[in-house]
Design a protein around this motif. Sequence first.
Motif, mmCIF file in Angstrom:
data_model
loop_
_atom_site.group_PDB
_atom_site.id
_atom_site.type_symbol
_atom_site.label_atom_id
_atom_site.label_comp_id
_atom_site.label_asym_id
_atom_site.label_seq_id
_atom_site.Cartn_x
_atom_site.Cartn_y
_atom_site.Cartn_z
ATOM 1 N N ALA A 229 -12.781 51.298 115.084
ATOM 2 C CA ALA A 229 -14.170 51.013 114.709
ATOM 3 C C ALA A 229 -14.640 52.088 113.732
ATOM 4 O O ALA A 229 -14.469 53.277 113.987
ATOM 5 C CB ALA A 229 -15.070 50.979 115.940
ATOM 6 N N ASP A 230 -15.218 51.668 112.609
ATOM 7 C CA ASP A 230 -15.703 52.584 111.571
ATOM 8 C C ASP A 230 -17.154 52.271 111.240
ATOM 9 O O ASP A 230 -17.551 51.095 111.185
ATOM 10 C CB ASP A 230 -14.900 52.446 110.281
ATOM 11 C CG ASP A 230 -13.494 52.994 110.398
ATOM 12 O OD1 ASP A 230 -13.236 53.791 111.311
ATOM 13 O OD2 ASP A 230 -12.652 52.608 109.566
ATOM 14 N N TYR A 231 -17.917 53.321 110.982
ATOM 15 C CA TYR A 231 -19.223 53.136 110.354
ATOM 16 C C TYR A 231 -19.052 53.471 108.879
ATOM 17 O O TYR A 231 -18.513 54.524 108.532
ATOM 18 C CB TYR A 231 -20.291 54.032 110.974
ATOM 19 C CG TYR A 231 -21.682 53.666 110.501
ATOM 20 C CD1 TYR A 231 -22.417 52.705 111.168
ATOM 21 C CD2 TYR A 231 -22.231 54.262 109.365
ATOM 22 C CE1 TYR A 231 -23.682 52.328 110.721
ATOM 23 C CE2 TYR A 231 -23.492 53.897 108.909
ATOM 24 C CZ TYR A 231 -24.211 52.932 109.597
ATOM 25 O OH TYR A 231 -25.455 52.551 109.155
ATOM 26 N N VAL A 232 -19.500 52.564 108.015
ATOM 27 C CA VAL A 232 -19.318 52.722 106.573
ATOM 28 C C VAL A 232 -20.684 52.900 105.914
ATOM 29 O O VAL A 232 -21.541 52.018 106.004
ATOM 30 C CB VAL A 232 -18.607 51.506 105.956
ATOM 31 C CG1 VAL A 232 -18.346 51.738 104.470
ATOM 32 C CG2 VAL A 232 -17.303 51.217 106.692
ATOM 33 N N TRP A 233 -20.878 54.053 105.278
ATOM 34 C CA TRP A 233 -22.081 54.295 104.486
ATOM 35 C C TRP A 233 -21.825 53.803 103.060
ATOM 36 O O TRP A 233 -20.952 54.324 102.363
ATOM 37 C CB TRP A 233 -22.429 55.773 104.456
ATOM 38 C CG TRP A 233 -22.973 56.309 105.746
ATOM 39 C CD1 TRP A 233 -24.280 56.359 106.126
ATOM 40 C CD2 TRP A 233 -22.216 56.882 106.818
ATOM 41 N NE1 TRP A 233 -24.389 56.935 107.378
ATOM 42 C CE2 TRP A 233 -23.144 57.261 107.822
ATOM 43 C CE3 TRP A 233 -20.852 57.103 107.036
ATOM 44 C CZ2 TRP A 233 -22.743 57.853 109.017
ATOM 45 C CZ3 TRP A 233 -20.454 57.685 108.227
ATOM 46 C CH2 TRP A 233 -21.384 58.059 109.202
ATOM 47 N N GLY A 234 -22.558 52.810 102.624
ATOM 48 C CA GLY A 234 -22.372 52.279 101.286
ATOM 49 C C GLY A 234 -23.053 53.133 100.227
ATOM 50 O O GLY A 234 -24.171 53.622 100.436
ATOM 51 N N GLY A 235 -22.392 53.295 99.100
ATOM 52 C CA GLY A 235 -22.958 54.039 97.982
ATOM 53 C C GLY A 235 -23.530 53.108 96.934
ATOM 54 O O GLY A 235 -24.230 52.150 97.261
ATOM 55 N N LYS A 236 -23.189 53.347 95.666
ATOM 56 C CA LYS A 236 -23.698 52.532 94.569
ATOM 57 C C LYS A 236 -22.544 51.938 93.765
ATOM 58 O O LYS A 236 -21.431 52.462 93.766
ATOM 59 C CB LYS A 236 -24.597 53.368 93.647
ATOM 60 C CG LYS A 236 -25.883 53.838 94.305
ATOM 61 C CD LYS A 236 -26.755 54.601 93.311
ATOM 62 C CE LYS A 236 -28.066 55.022 93.947
ATOM 63 N NZ LYS A 236 -28.944 55.751 92.997
ATOM 64 N N ASP A 237 -22.841 50.819 93.072
ATOM 65 C CA ASP A 237 -21.843 50.231 92.193
ATOM 66 C C ASP A 237 -22.057 50.731 90.768
ATOM 67 O O ASP A 237 -22.875 51.616 90.515
ATOM 68 C CB ASP A 237 -21.888 48.704 92.272
ATOM 69 C CG ASP A 237 -23.213 48.112 91.800
ATOM 70 O OD1 ASP A 237 -24.002 48.825 91.142
ATOM 71 O OD2 ASP A 237 -23.467 46.926 92.089
#
Length: 255
Positions: A229-237
């Motif tokens: 299980a991972d928590y993913v912090w999204g950045g920018k494109d």
Amino acid sequence: MSQFYPKAILAALVSLGTVPAFAEQVSADTGVWSGSLGVVNKYVYRGSEENDKPAVQAGLEYAHNSGVFAGYWGSMLNYDPTDDTQSHGFEHDFYVGYGRELNENWSYKSQITAYVYQGGGSVYNEDRSEKRRTTGVDFIQDISYKDLTASMAVLLSDVNYGNAGDVYLNATYSYALPYDVSLNSSLGVSVFNDSRDDSLLTTTEDVVFTEARLGLSKPIADTGFEIAADYVWGGKDREGEQMDDNVVVGLTYSF
């Protein structure tokens, strides 16, 4: 959810019963076969949701004793890049490379990976005066010290999602916890090349934080299964758009 997803997931789970018979034959004097079959609640790649529904993923690799290796990895998608009317697709990754252990602490790996999408082909601008292929090729270089790996991926061709010369930098670290649990972390940064922009692709950002991950994984006894299980912090494109945060949970069988 369309019928495509539950049927594919059920077929993959049923096929696990046939995998051990194949796994008994995967080793040879000159190299080793290995593979995996898993299910994730969603597929997130470099911060972007490639599939926001449950996805079956599978891989197969042959590693020669010389250090040369080749393999395949694939995942279900919730889109087809060449057909906006489709709500499902498939990503096929084919790769070949060379890697060696320098000593008990240091190792390296170089590889070429081709990303092939269901339907293949090209995407066009509105008047069809310009087009871009959907199949991309990366050169990837990994250097590892114990449980820390630094990676650089360079896009070698213009595609519908990137320009030749785009670079993705990534670092991963795994830390062993009690009870056979691993704490896994990663950080990714993208460096975009805007010199090849056209009507199909626009770049407004040079360097962006792409994603960070923190999670846990644990094998299930000696079954070959692992849960993660991972928590993913999204950045920018590349256009500065903020990507969503996600929780990714998966079950994988490796052989």
